[in-house]
Design a protein around this motif. Structure first.
Motif, PDB file in Angstrom:
ATOM      1  N   ASP A  81      23.272  19.723  47.954  1.00  6.56           N
ATOM      2  CA  ASP A  81      22.098  20.542  47.874  1.00  6.56           C
ATOM      3  C   ASP A  81      22.243  21.678  49.069  1.00  6.56           C
ATOM      4  OD1 ASP A  81      20.474  18.745  46.522  1.00  6.56           O
ATOM      5  OD2 ASP A  81      19.279  18.037  48.090  1.00  6.56           O
ATOM      6  N   GLU A  82      22.764  21.491  50.299  1.00  5.00           N
ATOM      7  CA  GLU A  82      23.110  22.720  51.008  1.00  5.00           C
ATOM      8  C   GLU A  82      24.029  23.627  50.449  1.00  5.00           C
ATOM      9  OE1 GLU A  82      21.726  23.636  53.663  1.00  5.00           O
ATOM     10  OE2 GLU A  82      23.158  25.010  54.320  1.00  5.00           O
ATOM     11  N   LEU A  83      25.226  23.060  49.600  1.00  5.91           N
ATOM     12  CA  LEU A  83      26.009  23.813  49.375  1.00  5.91           C
ATOM     13  C   LEU A  83      25.551  24.898  47.882  1.00  5.91           C
ATOM     14  CD1 LEU A  83      29.179  24.695  48.890  1.00  5.91           C
ATOM     15  CD2 LEU A  83      29.239  22.896  47.056  1.00  5.91           C
ATOM     16  N   PHE A  84      24.461  24.258  47.226  1.00  3.49           N
ATOM     17  CA  PHE A  84      24.052  24.936  46.025  1.00  3.49           C
ATOM     18  C   PHE A  84      22.823  25.897  46.578  1.00  3.49           C
ATOM     19  CE2 PHE A  84      24.461  21.673  42.180  1.00  3.49           C
ATOM     20  CZ  PHE A  84      25.972  21.609  42.587  1.00  3.49           C
ATOM     21  N   LEU A  85      22.340  25.768  47.546  1.00  3.66           N
ATOM     22  CA  LEU A  85      21.387  26.436  48.204  1.00  3.66           C
ATOM     23  C   LEU A  85      21.823  27.588  48.905  1.00  3.66           C
ATOM     24  CD1 LEU A  85      18.510  24.214  49.598  1.00  3.66           C
ATOM     25  CD2 LEU A  85      18.303  25.739  47.616  1.00  3.66           C
ATOM     26  N   TRP A  86      23.147  27.389  49.448  1.00  3.10           N
ATOM     27  CA  TRP A  86      23.770  28.288  50.250  1.00  3.10           C
ATOM     28  C   TRP A  86      24.291  29.557  48.854  1.00  3.10           C
ATOM     29  CZ3 TRP A  86      28.839  29.248  48.628  1.00  3.10           C
ATOM     30  CH2 TRP A  86      29.666  29.973  49.378  1.00  3.10           C
ATOM     31  N   TYR A  87      24.661  28.901  48.038  1.00  2.00           N
ATOM     32  CA  TYR A  87      25.223  29.654  47.002  1.00  2.00           C
ATOM     33  C   TYR A  87      24.370  30.537  46.303  1.00  2.00           C
ATOM     34  CZ  TYR A  87      27.582  30.515  42.381  1.00  2.00           C
ATOM     35  OH  TYR A  87      28.190  31.133  41.084  1.00  2.00           O
ATOM     36  N   GLU A  88      22.930  30.087  46.078  1.00  8.82           N
ATOM     37  CA  GLU A  88      21.702  30.691  45.328  1.00  8.82           C
ATOM     38  C   GLU A  88      21.630  31.765  46.282  1.00  8.82           C
ATOM     39  OE1 GLU A  88      19.204  27.802  42.733  1.00  8.82           O
ATOM     40  OE2 GLU A  88      18.536  28.128  44.589  1.00  8.82           O
ATOM     41  N   GLN A  89      21.520  31.594  47.436  1.00 10.05           N
ATOM     42  CA  GLN A  89      20.651  32.736  48.384  1.00 10.05           C
ATOM     43  C   GLN A  89      21.604  33.498  49.160  1.00 10.05           C
ATOM     44  OE1 GLN A  89      18.390  30.086  51.256  1.00 10.05           O
ATOM     45  NE2 GLN A  89      17.431  29.106  49.261  1.00 10.05           N
ATOM     46  N   THR A  90      23.132  33.488  49.161  1.00 10.62           N
ATOM     47  CA  THR A  90      24.040  34.335  49.901  1.00 10.62           C
ATOM     48  C   THR A  90      24.512  35.317  49.051  1.00 10.62           C
ATOM     49  OG1 THR A  90      24.465  32.057  51.092  1.00 10.62           O
ATOM     50  CG2 THR A  90      25.911  33.749  51.344  1.00 10.62           C
ATOM     51  N   GLU A  91      24.911  36.577  49.771  1.00 11.26           N
ATOM     52  CA  GLU A  91      25.723  37.661  49.103  1.00 11.26           C
ATOM     53  C   GLU A  91      26.999  37.190  48.994  1.00 11.26           C
ATOM     54  OE1 GLU A  91      24.842  40.821  48.350  1.00 11.26           O
ATOM     55  OE2 GLU A  91      22.775  41.369  48.917  1.00 11.26           O
ATOM     56  N   LEU A  92      27.388  37.196  47.825  1.00 15.12           N
ATOM     57  CA  LEU A  92      28.808  36.622  47.547  1.00 15.12           C
ATOM     58  C   LEU A  92      29.460  37.803  46.384  1.00 15.12           C
ATOM     59  CD1 LEU A  92      28.215  32.768  47.069  1.00 15.12           C
ATOM     60  CD2 LEU A  92      29.255  34.141  49.136  1.00 15.12           C
ATOM     61  N   PRO A  93      30.693  37.684  46.441  1.00 18.34           N
ATOM     62  CA  PRO A  93      31.991  37.313  47.402  1.00 18.34           C
ATOM     63  C   PRO A  93      31.963  37.849  48.638  1.00 18.34           C
ATOM     64  CG  PRO A  93      32.970  38.389  45.704  1.00 18.34           C
ATOM     65  CD  PRO A  93      31.504  38.564  45.167  1.00 18.34           C
ATOM     66  N   THR A  94      32.209  37.071  49.701  1.00 22.77           N
ATOM     67  CA  THR A  94      32.825  37.939  51.071  1.00 22.77           C
ATOM     68  C   THR A  94      34.111  37.714  51.354  1.00 22.77           C
ATOM     69  OG1 THR A  94      32.157  35.950  52.212  1.00 22.77           O
ATOM     70  CG2 THR A  94      30.370  37.499  51.980  1.00 22.77           C
ATOM     71  N   TYR A  95      34.946  36.741  50.658  1.00 20.51           N
ATOM     72  CA  TYR A  95      36.225  36.528  51.037  1.00 20.51           C
ATOM     73  C   TYR A  95      37.113  37.803  50.687  1.00 20.51           C
ATOM     74  CZ  TYR A  95      40.927  34.636  50.446  1.00 20.51           C
ATOM     75  OH  TYR A  95      42.257  34.436  50.552  1.00 20.51           O
ATOM     76  N   ILE A  96      38.137  38.152  51.368  1.00 24.77           N
ATOM     77  CA  ILE A  96      39.037  38.893  51.291  1.00 24.77           C
ATOM     78  C   ILE A  96      40.325  38.453  51.165  1.00 24.77           C
ATOM     79  CG2 ILE A  96      40.062  41.397  52.208  1.00 24.77           C
ATOM     80  CD1 ILE A  96      37.190  41.635  51.464  1.00 24.77           C
ATOM     81  N   PRO A  97      41.196  38.583  50.252  1.00 25.15           N
ATOM     82  CA  PRO A  97      42.355  37.874  49.828  1.00 25.15           C
ATOM     83  C   PRO A  97      43.560  38.543  50.680  1.00 25.15           C
ATOM     84  CG  PRO A  97      41.628  38.769  47.749  1.00 25.15           C
ATOM     85  CD  PRO A  97      40.699  39.041  48.767  1.00 25.15           C
ATOM     86  N   GLU A  98      44.270  37.849  51.004  1.00 21.42           N
ATOM     87  CA  GLU A  98      45.567  38.236  51.952  1.00 21.42           C
ATOM     88  C   GLU A  98      46.445  39.202  50.738  1.00 21.42           C
ATOM     89  OE1 GLU A  98      48.022  35.432  54.073  1.00 21.42           O
ATOM     90  OE2 GLU A  98      46.138  34.894  55.087  1.00 21.42           O
ATOM     91  N   ARG A  99      46.726  38.729  49.513  1.00 19.95           N
ATOM     92  CA  ARG A  99      47.410  39.314  48.621  1.00 19.95           C
ATOM     93  C   ARG A  99      46.589  39.238  47.208  1.00 19.95           C
ATOM     94  NH1 ARG A  99      50.460  36.163  51.180  1.00 19.95           N
ATOM     95  NH2 ARG A  99      50.149  34.361  50.076  1.00 19.95           N
ATOM     96  N   PRO A 100      45.561  40.218  47.175  1.00 17.01           N
ATOM     97  CA  PRO A 100      44.742  40.252  45.981  1.00 17.01           C
ATOM     98  C   PRO A 100      45.329  40.782  44.937  1.00 17.01           C
ATOM     99  CG  PRO A 100      44.319  42.236  47.640  1.00 17.01           C
ATOM    100  CD  PRO A 100      45.323  41.480  48.082  1.00 17.01           C
ATOM    101  N   ALA A 101      44.738  39.794  43.638  1.00 16.69           N
ATOM    102  CA  ALA A 101      45.347  40.134  42.270  1.00 16.69           C
ATOM    103  C   ALA A 101      44.937  41.347  41.968  1.00 16.69           C
ATOM    104  CB  ALA A 101      44.722  39.181  41.304  1.00 16.69           C
ATOM    105  N   LEU A 102      43.620  41.675  42.516  1.00 15.82           N
ATOM    106  CA  LEU A 102      42.931  43.249  42.005  1.00 15.82           C
ATOM    107  C   LEU A 102      42.767  43.778  43.636  1.00 15.82           C
ATOM    108  CD1 LEU A 102      41.898  45.274  39.939  1.00 15.82           C
ATOM    109  CD2 LEU A 102      39.713  44.071  40.058  1.00 15.82           C
ATOM    110  N   ASP A 103      43.458  44.714  43.916  1.00 13.17           N
ATOM    111  CA  ASP A 103      43.315  45.333  45.148  1.00 13.17           C
ATOM    112  C   ASP A 103      42.034  46.160  45.215  1.00 13.17           C
ATOM    113  OD1 ASP A 103      43.059  45.738  47.649  1.00 13.17           O
ATOM    114  OD2 ASP A 103      45.394  46.705  47.832  1.00 13.17           O
ATOM    115  N   ALA A 104      40.864  45.860  45.348  1.00 11.55           N
ATOM    116  CA  ALA A 104      39.661  46.945  44.951  1.00 11.55           C
ATOM    117  C   ALA A 104      38.366  46.225  45.956  1.00 11.55           C
ATOM    118  CB  ALA A 104      39.023  46.789  43.492  1.00 11.55           C
ATOM    119  N   LYS A 105      37.733  47.039  46.296  1.00 11.45           N
ATOM    120  CA  LYS A 105      36.154  46.664  46.891  1.00 11.45           C
ATOM    121  C   LYS A 105      35.342  45.909  45.852  1.00 11.45           C
ATOM    122  CE  LYS A 105      32.470  48.090  49.687  1.00 11.45           C
ATOM    123  NZ  LYS A 105      32.322  46.856  50.166  1.00 11.45           N
TER     124      LYS A 105
END
Lengths: 260, 260
Positions: free
Chosen positions: A134-158
């Motif tokens: 429940d907590e995971l699903f509500l977090w997903y519904e309510q959060t601005e995503l994605p926030t993760y910045i990859p070390e080696r992005p497949a697509l190096d873009a904002k």
């Protein structure tokens, strides 16, 4: 902490007891009568993992088998490297099915499906399992995503962020595409979903770490609109004619016209 | 047919090759480099099962762990009894998470989630896996269910049927409750979902049997309304701004007012 490369029998033999849920260092298995009840232990032991490392793995594994696979493998692969069996024998390839909300159907987001499967694998007590999901699903519904910045992005873009208001792939992806001006199935959408899988896997590990440390408490709750809907329609309410916990008006958008 | 009670290594050792997908009698494993790639074989071999026996098991297993668990265990338990490992070590308890569309969220029907997981476990080639899951999901959306009559029903009553038009638990359950006049979470609804899990597991085995016999062909397709929507909105279309294969107007019900 146990030593590395124990066999399945060594880890999951008749050493311990299964009460609710367990971590590798504290508890283990159970036994019963039918072939499947004789399986070597359920739930599988969990051990604390680093969310950032998990995110990086999920991001990279997304490329190998998509969202559900990426989220699931990010955790299992670390435990497999640390302990060997039974983690190293999990047929992780099966998790490819969850891609695009299950074979592209657009239902449950694959990153959530894989993460919920992990929680189901490690947490035996149904009440606790549901609280974490429940907590995971509500977090997903309510959060601005994605926030993760990859070390080696497949697509190096904002990559723009969006709030999905939904755990469904169809809505989550379509809203993001509309907001960001990108097409579905574009490399930008794929990059967004890879980063979202990383965020979701990291959040799952945060929740599991907290649960097994006895420190979990829910940080998200239904918003007021959903609470109003549920007051009449869910289990134990006056009408009790609906089942589910998803955000209501994301689909029932025209209710305002003629609804009490 | 192989003899019973072979060990995991005997079944899934370096004997065979994995090309696409396989049945126990004809092919086996593969090997690679990382701990998870060294796992003892993927996909797991499938062997022909009886749909009626599978249905009865899914119905009975539904009581032990709900819809996803029931559908998944109905198949794995038969292969575990026939062959032992690796089936007997699958941590089937994890599948409880899919109940009620994943922890009661109302997203993907758990019987479908568990059945799609089975297809993912046995069918390696992604194109084939998707074709089988697409067929299962369309069958579920378009068929009057449940039709299964248990040998020893938990609730000995006539259970009305309904066409869900959706693979989502929330819609499937709510529509059935509305149509039949039963409340959600009632013993009637639970009985309906147990029988639906039986139908879904039986259908999955039918599809897997046909696939591994080289006799699968899709019997269901998108209805005309969905085809019209997809002609503008899906991958490769003019707008390409949507992702998913679910029935459209079950949620987008007000489109007629101002939609082309």
């Amino acid at each position: 902490m146990i030593v590395k490369h124990l066999t399945r029998r060594q880890i999951l033999g008749p050493i311990g007891i299964a009460a609710g849920s367990c971590v590798l260092s504290s508890c283990l298995s159970e036994s019963a009568s039918s072939p499947l009840d004789k399986k070597p232990g359920f739930p599988w032991p969990y051990d604390k993992l680093d969310p950032q490392i998990t995110a990086e793995r999920a991001y990279n594994d997304h490329r190998k088998g998509h969202c559900m696979y990426g989220a699931f493998v990010s955790v299992i692969s670390q435990l497999a490297e640390r302990y060997g069996e039974p983690y190293s024998s999990f047929p992780v390839g099966m998790m490819r099915y969850g891609a695009g909300g299950a074979a592209g159907s657009g239902s449950l987001c694959g990153a959530l499906n894989g993460s919920a499967a992990l929680i189901g694998l490690f947490v035996k007590k149904e009440e606790d399992m549901k609280l974490l999901i429940d907590e995971l699903f509500l977090w997903y519904e309510q959060t601005e995503l994605p926030t993760y910045i990859p070390e080696r992005p497949a697509l190096d873009a904002k990559i723009p962020t969006s709030v999905s208001n939904s755990i469904l792939c169809h809505i989550s992806v379509t809203k993001w595409c509309k907001m960001s001006g990108n097409k579905t199935f574009s490399k930008q959408q794929k990059e967004r979903c890879a980063r979202l899988s990383a965020d979701t896997a990291a959040k799952t590990v945060e929740l599991l770490n907290a649960h097994f440390a006895g420190e979990f408490s829910a940080a998200h709750e239904f918003d007021d609109e959903v609470k109003t809907c549920r007051s009449c329609h869910t289990k134990g309410s006056d009408r009790s004619d609906s089942r589910g916990k998803m955000h209501c008006r994301i689909c029932h958008s025209s209710l305002a016209v003629d609804h009490p």
